[in-house]
Design a protein around this motif. Structure first.
Motif, PDB file in Angstrom:
ATOM      1  N   GLN A 112       0.780  -1.233   0.000  1.00  0.00           N
ATOM      2  CA  GLN A 112       0.000   0.000   0.000  1.00  0.00           C
ATOM      3  C   GLN A 112       0.815   1.288   0.000  1.00  0.00           C
ATOM      4  O   GLN A 112       0.307   2.310  -0.463  1.00  0.00           O
ATOM      5  CB  GLN A 112      -0.962   0.012   1.193  1.00  0.00           C
ATOM      6  N   PRO A 113       2.061   1.298   0.528  1.00  0.00           N
ATOM      7  CA  PRO A 113       2.788   2.568   0.501  1.00  0.00           C
ATOM      8  C   PRO A 113       2.965   3.162  -0.882  1.00  0.00           C
ATOM      9  O   PRO A 113       3.094   4.376  -1.025  1.00  0.00           O
ATOM     10  CB  PRO A 113       4.145   2.206   1.128  1.00  0.00           C
ATOM     11  N   PHE A 114       2.995   2.318  -1.919  1.00  0.00           N
ATOM     12  CA  PHE A 114       3.110   2.810  -3.292  1.00  0.00           C
ATOM     13  C   PHE A 114       1.948   2.272  -4.118  1.00  0.00           C
ATOM     14  O   PHE A 114       1.408   1.205  -3.832  1.00  0.00           O
ATOM     15  CB  PHE A 114       4.436   2.376  -3.937  1.00  0.00           C
ATOM     16  N   THR A 115       1.609   3.004  -5.142  1.00  0.00           N
ATOM     17  CA  THR A 115       0.581   2.537  -6.064  1.00  0.00           C
ATOM     18  C   THR A 115       1.139   1.438  -6.958  1.00  0.00           C
ATOM     19  O   THR A 115       2.359   1.213  -7.015  1.00  0.00           O
ATOM     20  CB  THR A 115       0.076   3.695  -6.937  1.00  0.00           C
ATOM     21  N   LEU A 116       0.252   0.753  -7.662  1.00  0.00           N
ATOM     22  CA  LEU A 116       0.691  -0.299  -8.574  1.00  0.00           C
ATOM     23  C   LEU A 116       1.626   0.271  -9.632  1.00  0.00           C
ATOM     24  O   LEU A 116       2.641  -0.351  -9.979  1.00  0.00           O
ATOM     25  CB  LEU A 116      -0.534  -0.945  -9.240  1.00  0.00           C
ATOM     26  N   PHE A 139      11.585  -1.050 -14.306  1.00  0.00           N
ATOM     27  CA  PHE A 139      12.379  -0.057 -15.022  1.00  0.00           C
ATOM     28  C   PHE A 139      13.613   0.372 -14.238  1.00  0.00           C
ATOM     29  O   PHE A 139      14.749   0.156 -14.681  1.00  0.00           O
ATOM     30  CB  PHE A 139      11.523   1.162 -15.365  1.00  0.00           C
ATOM     31  N   CYS A 140      13.398   0.947 -13.058  1.00  0.00           N
ATOM     32  CA  CYS A 140      14.524   1.554 -12.334  1.00  0.00           C
ATOM     33  C   CYS A 140      15.607   0.533 -11.989  1.00  0.00           C
ATOM     34  O   CYS A 140      16.788   0.715 -12.334  1.00  0.00           O
ATOM     35  CB  CYS A 140      14.017   2.242 -11.070  1.00  0.00           C
ATOM     36  N   LEU A 141      15.232  -0.534 -11.291  1.00  0.00           N
ATOM     37  CA  LEU A 141      16.234  -1.511 -10.861  1.00  0.00           C
ATOM     38  C   LEU A 141      16.886  -2.231 -12.048  1.00  0.00           C
ATOM     39  O   LEU A 141      18.125  -2.365 -12.081  1.00  0.00           O
ATOM     40  CB  LEU A 141      15.603  -2.515  -9.899  1.00  0.00           C
ATOM     41  N   TRP A 178       5.098   0.702  -8.128  1.00  0.00           N
ATOM     42  CA  TRP A 178       5.818  -0.564  -7.974  1.00  0.00           C
ATOM     43  C   TRP A 178       6.343  -1.057  -9.329  1.00  0.00           C
ATOM     44  O   TRP A 178       7.483  -1.523  -9.433  1.00  0.00           O
ATOM     45  CB  TRP A 178       4.911  -1.628  -7.350  1.00  0.00           C
ATOM     46  N   LEU A 179       5.527  -0.996 -10.343  1.00  0.00           N
ATOM     47  CA  LEU A 179       5.970  -1.432 -11.671  1.00  0.00           C
ATOM     48  C   LEU A 179       7.126  -0.576 -12.171  1.00  0.00           C
ATOM     49  O   LEU A 179       8.069  -1.089 -12.794  1.00  0.00           O
ATOM     50  CB  LEU A 179       4.799  -1.361 -12.656  1.00  0.00           C
ATOM     51  N   TYR A 212       9.091   4.359   1.756  1.00  0.00           N
ATOM     52  CA  TYR A 212       8.288   3.150   1.941  1.00  0.00           C
ATOM     53  C   TYR A 212       8.111   2.828   3.428  1.00  0.00           C
ATOM     54  O   TYR A 212       7.005   2.524   3.886  1.00  0.00           O
ATOM     55  CB  TYR A 212       8.961   1.978   1.228  1.00  0.00           C
ATOM     56  N   THR A 213       9.185   2.909   4.172  1.00  0.00           N
ATOM     57  CA  THR A 213       9.125   2.579   5.597  1.00  0.00           C
ATOM     58  C   THR A 213       8.186   3.514   6.338  1.00  0.00           C
ATOM     59  O   THR A 213       7.379   3.081   7.176  1.00  0.00           O
ATOM     60  CB  THR A 213      10.530   2.646   6.211  1.00  0.00           C
TER      61      THR A 213
END
Length: 710
Positions: free
Chosen positions: A318-322, A331-333, A325-326, A425-426
């Protein structure tokens, strides 16, 4: 006298110039078209136009309510006083009764009542504190049958009516006399005991008790009003003979019974928190005390259900939207990992070597046939680089040795990305886990209807929600006939304590939907009271406000007392005295705390964390089995077992370890092997590591290029 037409003034001339085209077509200025019809522009009766085009009130009053002439007063009205001494108390002996009230004039200016005004009355505009503000205002007597403006019955003479409005003034006399008229009066008051909420009237013996043990903010407000208005309260009850007719008109509710009595004038007011239903408001006046919010009430989830499991599992995301996360994982990692491969590929000493030393061992006998090198496919490096970027994200560090400047800068980029994302996120996850504790199976009325819920509700609340949200009445539990109800949707039975029954007959899975319900429509105050006494703590409000129920006090409106009471109540409410009574009675929530910062988390709230952890652990076991099967199958097909002489850790850093094959120690830095007892390898390692230059072969010259066979 009736005036026809408008005077031609400068302003009119300007208008004429604008409509000259109409005049040229034969249309007169004295009319214009409104909605297709011709309407005369003549002055309204009772008004005359000044030289500046401004209308002024006529001395004879407005045409909608003309003043009575002296002749009419003399011939049609006898001026009989209401009380024998009322005229002498109010008027001075010098007042000409034949001219008193004739035409728009300040007739009371020189009266006894206005002879001693206070200092406030010298200011303009006159403040409310001036109790004689009516003195300089004009009024006249009027014919009530020929007056459509505000008028009042005279307090001095019988059958006479006066009007300030026809002279263009507010009736401040009535305002002043309205409050003073309450002083010394005794009002008949009937009290109902509310069965729920906290904003009404309450008594341990129930409705229409005649002692002084009544409590509640409404009761305190009326008591304060009696003290401020100088009137007395006679606590009584409606006559019993009215109950039968009240039931025929309203129903069996004791609240409706009191409203019925107030409408007929058997009591001056009923004190409690009454829902101002349409039918009630149609028979008598109400003073609105509050507006209650209606919510959907459902059970908080208990135990393990699929919905609760799914909700708790998704909590960690829940801390981030879908989309976020995508963006991070797809992409980023991967891009940061591939950039590291781009910078460090083929770099000496780096983690992306093009070859790796191996020993080829016979699959049958186990003997080493050859030590050689194998090329590392680029696809494997790509997979490894993406893996290490994910590992760095979850481990919050990047431990691979980096040598190029570009690679070092890329490490900084990766570290900053990881730091910021993890911190955000934390923080968000901590807030979610510590505040979003109470979970329900549905979150609004639409979901409840789609889930097949049925509902409990008090009658007035049910009617409001059904009308506003188009709810099928069959979904609302009917009034129990066996307890005196009428069988219609919503509880209204006189002896079933309807507002508490709403909560008591809620069930998780009701077996009889004609008696029990999954959820309820209630006012927030009802649940607040129960939570104060730690009752029904397993129930909670969900969704948006479904409706508002206005609550108030019914007042008999057949005399001037009702207007006086309403004016006093409104003044006190505007002064904040009603809010003060309500705030002092507001209940506290004494149920166990289920949300708030610092709340201890249980296994259920951490479902997402341990599910992700053990899913990955299970995946590692599957990978172990699949890898073993794949290697065994490859060895069987090729007849050769490939033993890697140089191993690398998760960050592609070389490990310092010994490789033994059939009792022989193999050093990846050399192609030479010796027969060394594995149990004594630490003692034999020194001479092996200290071989002469003639007997030692470098990895570059011999191991990788010559592929010597031992």
């Amino acid at each position: 006298m009736k005036r026809i037409g408008l005077k031609r003034v400068h302003r009119v001339i300007a208008i004429i110039s604008l409509i000259g085209s109409e005049e040229s077509q034969g249309q007169s200025f004295g009319s214009k078209r409104v909605h297709g019809q011709r309407r005369s522009l003549q002055a309204d009766e009772g008004f005359q136009s000044s030289d500046h085009g401004m209308q002024q009130f006529s001395e004879n009053g407005d045409g909608l309510c003309p003043c009575l002439s002296a002749e009419a007063l003399a011939t049609k009205y006898t001026r009989d006083p209401l009380e024998s001494d009322s005229v002498d108390k109010f008027l001075d002996q010098t007042v000409d009764l034949n001219r008193y009230g004739v035409g728009c004039k300040p007739h009371d200016l020189n009266s006894k009542a206005c002879s001693s005004t206070n200092d406030d009355c010298a200011t303009i505009p006159l403040p409310p504190s001036c109790d004689k503000s009516f003195c300089p205002r004009s009024w006249c007597y009027v014919d009530p049958a020929n007056c459509s403006l505000l008028k009042r019955e005279s307090v001095l003479f019988q059958k006479l009516y006066y009007s300030y409005a026809t002279c263009g003034y507010l009736d401040s006399f009535t305002y002043t006399e309205r409050f003073s008229s309450l002083r010394g009066r005794t009002l008949r008051v009937a009290l109902n005991s509310n069965t729920g909420g906290w904003k009404g009237a309450y008594h341990p013996d129930g409705n229409f008790a005649t002692d002084d043990n009544w409590e509640g903010p409404i009761v305190d407000f009326v008591r304060n009003a009696a003290h401020e208005g100088g009137f007395y309260l006679n606590i009584t009850s409606p006559p019993n003979f009215l109950r039968v007719e009240s039931q025929k008109y309203f129903g069996k509710s004791s609240f409706d019974y009191c409203v019925y009595a107030a409408a007929l004038g058997y009591v001056d007011l009923c004190v409690a928190s009454y829902t101002i239903a349409d039918k009630r408001a149609s028979v008598t006046s109400f003073f609105e005390t509050s507006a209650n919010k209606v919510f959907l009430v459902v059970f908080e989830e208990e135990g393990a259900t699929w919905e609760s499991f799914k909700t708790n599992f998704l909590t960690v995301f829940q801390p981030f939207t879908l989309g976020a996360w995508l963006f991070i994982f797809l992409f980023c990692l991967p891009v940061l990992g591939l950039l590291m491969l781009f910078h460090e590929y083929r770099t000496p000493g780096g983690g992306y070597n093009t070859t790796v030393p191996v020993a080829l061992q016979d699959a049958g006998t186990g003997s080493v046939r050859e030590c050689t090198s194998q090329n590392v496919p680029v696809a494997k490096h790509i997979t490894k680089s993406v893996y290490m970027s994910f590992l760095a994200f979850f481990q919050e560090t990047y431990d691979m040795s980096v040598f190029t400047i570009g690679g070092k800068l890329n490490v900084i980029a990766m570290a900053s990305f990881i730091l910021l994302v993890i911190e955000v996120y934390t923080a968000n996850l901590a807030a979610i886990l510590t505040t979003d504790i109470a979970k329900t199976s549905v979150s609004n009325i639409k979901e409840a209807v789609e889930a097949g819920y049925n509902f409990c509700s008090e009658r007035k609340v049910a009617e409001a929600v059904i009308d506003l949200h188009n709810i099928d009445p069959s979904l609302v539990v009917p009034d129990p006939v066996e307890l005196g109800g009428d069988g219609n949707p919503g509880f209204n039975c006189p002896k079933c304590n309807a507002r508490e029954r709403v909560f008591e007959y809620m069930r998780h899975s009701p077996s009889d939907k004609s008696l029990y319900c999954n959820a309820a429509f209630v006012t927030s105050g009802d649940l607040q009271v129960l939570h104060e006494s730690r009752e029904h703590c397993d129930k909670t409000l969900v969704g948006d406000v479904l409706a508002f129920t206005n609550e108030g006090i019914p007042i008999y409106d057949g005399n001037d007392t009702s207007a006086s009471l309403l004016a006093l109540f409104h003044r006190m409410k505007n002064e904040g005295k009603m809010d003060k009574e309500m705030s002092e009675e507001r209940p506290a929530n004494n149920c166990p705390v289920k949300e708030g910062e610092g709340h201890s988390l249980g296994v259920e709230q951490l479902t997402g964390i341990w599910m992700i952890t053990f899913t990955l652990a299970a995946a590692s076991l599957v990978a172990k089995v699949v890898q073993g099967w794949y290697i065994k199958r490859k060895e069987t097909r090729m007849g050769t077992k490939v033993v890697t002489l140089q191993h690398y850790d998760q960050w592609s850093n070389e490990t310092d370890h010994d490789v033994f094959i059939k009792g022989k120690l193999y050093d990846p830095r050399s192609v030479k092997s010796e027969d060394i007892d594995e149990t004594n390898r630490w003692m034999s390692r020194a001479p092996f590591g200290g071989m002469s230059d003639e007997s030692e072969y470098s990895i570059k010259d011999d191991f990788f290029d010559n592929k010597r066979q031992l």
